[in-house]
Motif scaffolding. Structure first.
Motif, PDB file in Angstrom:
ATOM      1  N   PHE A 261     -41.741  16.282 -18.750  1.00 56.27           N
ATOM      2  CA  PHE A 261     -40.743  15.229 -18.655  1.00 56.27           C
ATOM      3  C   PHE A 261     -39.573  15.736 -17.828  1.00 56.27           C
ATOM      4  O   PHE A 261     -38.919  16.717 -18.198  1.00 56.27           O
ATOM      5  CB  PHE A 261     -40.272  14.801 -20.044  1.00 56.27           C
ATOM      6  CG  PHE A 261     -41.308  14.004 -20.777  1.00 56.27           C
ATOM      7  CD1 PHE A 261     -41.247  12.619 -20.790  1.00 56.27           C
ATOM      8  CD2 PHE A 261     -42.345  14.633 -21.442  1.00 56.27           C
ATOM      9  CE1 PHE A 261     -42.203  11.878 -21.453  1.00 56.27           C
ATOM     10  CE2 PHE A 261     -43.307  13.897 -22.107  1.00 56.27           C
ATOM     11  CZ  PHE A 261     -43.242  12.514 -22.112  1.00 56.27           C
ATOM     12  N   VAL A 262     -39.332  15.078 -16.692  1.00 58.01           N
ATOM     13  CA  VAL A 262     -38.260  15.468 -15.776  1.00 58.01           C
ATOM     14  C   VAL A 262     -37.204  14.372 -15.777  1.00 58.01           C
ATOM     15  O   VAL A 262     -37.503  13.198 -15.585  1.00 58.01           O
ATOM     16  CB  VAL A 262     -38.798  15.683 -14.341  1.00 58.01           C
ATOM     17  CG1 VAL A 262     -37.668  16.036 -13.388  1.00 58.01           C
ATOM     18  CG2 VAL A 262     -39.880  16.755 -14.322  1.00 58.01           C
ATOM     19  N   SER A 263     -35.962  14.776 -15.989  1.00 55.43           N
ATOM     20  CA  SER A 263     -34.833  13.864 -15.937  1.00 55.43           C
ATOM     21  C   SER A 263     -34.077  14.122 -14.644  1.00 55.43           C
ATOM     22  O   SER A 263     -33.936  15.271 -14.225  1.00 55.43           O
ATOM     23  CB  SER A 263     -33.924  14.117 -17.142  1.00 55.43           C
ATOM     24  OG  SER A 263     -32.801  13.276 -17.082  1.00 55.43           O
ATOM     25  N   PHE A 264     -33.619  13.068 -13.997  1.00 54.71           N
ATOM     26  CA  PHE A 264     -32.839  13.212 -12.776  1.00 54.71           C
ATOM     27  C   PHE A 264     -31.936  12.002 -12.607  1.00 54.71           C
ATOM     28  O   PHE A 264     -32.052  11.014 -13.328  1.00 54.71           O
ATOM     29  CB  PHE A 264     -33.738  13.400 -11.544  1.00 54.71           C
ATOM     30  CG  PHE A 264     -34.701  12.257 -11.283  1.00 54.71           C
ATOM     31  CD1 PHE A 264     -34.381  11.235 -10.407  1.00 54.71           C
ATOM     32  CD2 PHE A 264     -35.934  12.229 -11.914  1.00 54.71           C
ATOM     33  CE1 PHE A 264     -35.273  10.197 -10.164  1.00 54.71           C
ATOM     34  CE2 PHE A 264     -36.827  11.196 -11.681  1.00 54.71           C
ATOM     35  CZ  PHE A 264     -36.500  10.182 -10.798  1.00 54.71           C
ATOM     36  N   VAL A 265     -31.031  12.100 -11.670  1.00 48.31           N
ATOM     37  CA  VAL A 265     -30.112  11.005 -11.366  1.00 48.31           C
ATOM     38  C   VAL A 265     -30.400  10.524  -9.955  1.00 48.31           C
ATOM     39  O   VAL A 265     -30.511  11.331  -9.031  1.00 48.31           O
ATOM     40  CB  VAL A 265     -28.637  11.469 -11.478  1.00 48.31           C
ATOM     41  CG1 VAL A 265     -27.681  10.387 -11.006  1.00 48.31           C
ATOM     42  CG2 VAL A 265     -28.320  11.870 -12.913  1.00 48.31           C
ATOM     43  N   VAL A 266     -30.544   9.209  -9.806  1.00 50.19           N
ATOM     44  CA  VAL A 266     -30.570   8.604  -8.475  1.00 50.19           C
ATOM     45  C   VAL A 266     -29.138   8.168  -8.232  1.00 50.19           C
ATOM     46  O   VAL A 266     -28.626   7.280  -8.910  1.00 50.19           O
ATOM     47  CB  VAL A 266     -31.541   7.414  -8.389  1.00 50.19           C
ATOM     48  CG1 VAL A 266     -31.458   6.754  -7.016  1.00 50.19           C
ATOM     49  CG2 VAL A 266     -32.967   7.857  -8.692  1.00 50.19           C
ATOM     50  N   ASP A 267     -28.464   8.844  -7.291  1.00 52.11           N
ATOM     51  CA  ASP A 267     -27.036   8.569  -7.097  1.00 52.11           C
ATOM     52  C   ASP A 267     -26.794   7.274  -6.340  1.00 52.11           C
ATOM     53  O   ASP A 267     -27.734   6.548  -5.998  1.00 52.11           O
ATOM     54  CB  ASP A 267     -26.330   9.772  -6.461  1.00 52.11           C
ATOM     55  CG  ASP A 267     -26.609   9.941  -4.974  1.00 52.11           C
ATOM     56  OD1 ASP A 267     -27.264   9.076  -4.338  1.00 52.11           O
ATOM     57  OD2 ASP A 267     -26.156  10.958  -4.414  1.00 52.11           O
ATOM     58  N   GLU A 268     -25.534   6.994  -6.080  1.00 55.83           N
ATOM     59  CA  GLU A 268     -25.118   5.741  -5.436  1.00 55.83           C
ATOM     60  C   GLU A 268     -25.706   5.562  -4.046  1.00 55.83           C
ATOM     61  O   GLU A 268     -25.797   4.441  -3.549  1.00 55.83           O
ATOM     62  CB  GLU A 268     -23.586   5.683  -5.329  1.00 55.83           C
ATOM     63  CG  GLU A 268     -22.864   5.751  -6.645  1.00 55.83           C
ATOM     64  CD  GLU A 268     -22.629   7.194  -7.154  1.00 55.83           C
ATOM     65  OE1 GLU A 268     -23.157   8.173  -6.570  1.00 55.83           O
ATOM     66  OE2 GLU A 268     -21.929   7.339  -8.161  1.00 55.83           O
ATOM     67  N   THR A 269     -26.109   6.649  -3.408  1.00 58.23           N
ATOM     68  CA  THR A 269     -26.704   6.566  -2.069  1.00 58.23           C
ATOM     69  C   THR A 269     -28.222   6.607  -2.108  1.00 58.23           C
ATOM     70  O   THR A 269     -28.868   6.463  -1.084  1.00 58.23           O
ATOM     71  CB  THR A 269     -26.195   7.719  -1.176  1.00 58.23           C
ATOM     72  OG1 THR A 269     -26.686   8.963  -1.704  1.00 58.23           O
ATOM     73  CG2 THR A 269     -24.681   7.737  -1.088  1.00 58.23           C
ATOM     74  N   GLY A 270     -28.803   6.824  -3.305  1.00 54.02           N
ATOM     75  CA  GLY A 270     -30.252   6.867  -3.448  1.00 54.02           C
ATOM     76  C   GLY A 270     -30.840   8.271  -3.467  1.00 54.02           C
ATOM     77  O   GLY A 270     -32.050   8.434  -3.574  1.00 54.02           O
ATOM     78  N   LYS A 271     -29.984   9.293  -3.393  1.00 49.29           N
ATOM     79  CA  LYS A 271     -30.480  10.673  -3.420  1.00 49.29           C
ATOM     80  C   LYS A 271     -30.827  11.087  -4.843  1.00 49.29           C
ATOM     81  O   LYS A 271     -30.139  10.735  -5.797  1.00 49.29           O
ATOM     82  CB  LYS A 271     -29.429  11.629  -2.866  1.00 49.29           C
ATOM     83  CG  LYS A 271     -29.191  11.465  -1.393  1.00 49.29           C
ATOM     84  CD  LYS A 271     -28.154  12.444  -0.899  1.00 49.29           C
ATOM     85  CE  LYS A 271     -27.868  12.184   0.576  1.00 49.29           C
ATOM     86  NZ  LYS A 271     -26.724  12.971   1.034  1.00 49.29           N
ATOM     87  N   VAL A 272     -31.904  11.879  -4.963  1.00 51.23           N
ATOM     88  CA  VAL A 272     -32.293  12.451  -6.247  1.00 51.23           C
ATOM     89  C   VAL A 272     -31.444  13.690  -6.482  1.00 51.23           C
ATOM     90  O   VAL A 272     -31.388  14.579  -5.628  1.00 51.23           O
ATOM     91  CB  VAL A 272     -33.791  12.811  -6.258  1.00 51.23           C
ATOM     92  CG1 VAL A 272     -34.163  13.565  -7.521  1.00 51.23           C
ATOM     93  CG2 VAL A 272     -34.645  11.553  -6.110  1.00 51.23           C
ATOM     94  N   GLN A 273     -30.769  13.733  -7.629  1.00 51.78           N
ATOM     95  CA  GLN A 273     -29.893  14.861  -7.954  1.00 51.78           C
ATOM     96  C   GLN A 273     -30.092  15.280  -9.404  1.00 51.78           C
ATOM     97  O   GLN A 273     -30.586  14.514 -10.222  1.00 51.78           O
ATOM     98  CB  GLN A 273     -28.427  14.482  -7.753  1.00 51.78           C
ATOM     99  CG  GLN A 273     -28.064  14.152  -6.337  1.00 51.78           C
ATOM    100  CD  GLN A 273     -26.580  13.909  -6.183  1.00 51.78           C
ATOM    101  OE1 GLN A 273     -25.872  13.628  -7.142  1.00 51.78           O
ATOM    102  NE2 GLN A 273     -26.099  14.019  -4.960  1.00 51.78           N
TER     103      GLN A 273
END
Length: 159
Positions: free
Chosen positions: A82-94
């Motif tokens: 299970f991988v958690s990540f953030v798709v930021d306001e520009t669409g980048k995976v962080q």
């Protein structure tokens, strides 16, 4: 053989998209600690979307780009990371992190593939692009799953 899939992405995040616009507007933001102290939403009106075919495209991306660790090839270990990540306001995976792993080698491969994904279409709330937290179960297996062409068929891959 290379086979890894994103299972449950639809099951984990689509219920938020199914909410009515009014319900989504009434949701409070979940603030997650980051160096910039930005607001990261858990529920939004419009979820981030993978630009190359949506969720099915994300499944294809994983199946084509994963390098199975030796312990998976030998059949000793199979399962989900299970991988958690953030798709930021520009669409980048962080901020990709393993929430539940299988082994250091498999966990590293799941992170590598998630971090190498192309830019997503960002999520939005009230017409404004926002950072959205996502959790993706990545399945490592020797058997090749059938990659669905539409969202209705996605649940069969994730069982």
């Amino acid at each position: 053989m290379k086979h890894a899939i994103i299972c449950g992405l639809a099951l984990l995040v689509l219920p938020a998209a199914a909410q009515s616009s009014q319900q989504a507007t009434n949701q409070t933001a979940t603030v997650q600690p980051t160096s910039s102290k930005r607001i990261v939403y858990s529920y939004v009106e419009h979820l981030p979307n993978y630009p190359n075919g949506g969720l099915s495209g994300a499944l294809r991306y994983f199946a084509q780009n994963v390098n199975l660790p030796e312990e998976v090839k030998s059949g000793r270990v199979q399962g989900r990371v299970f991988v958690s990540f953030v798709v930021d306001e520009t669409g980048k995976v962080q901020d990709a992190t393993v929430m539940r792993g299988l082994s250091p080698a498999i966990d590293s491969e799941a992170l590598r593939v998630v971090r190498s994904m192309s830019q997503w279409i960002p999520g939005s709330q009230n017409g404004i692009n926002v950072a959205v937290s996502m959790t993706v179960p990545v399945m490592f297996s020797l058997t090749a799953p059938e990659i669905p062409n539409n969202i209705q068929d996605l649940s069969s891959v994730c069982q």
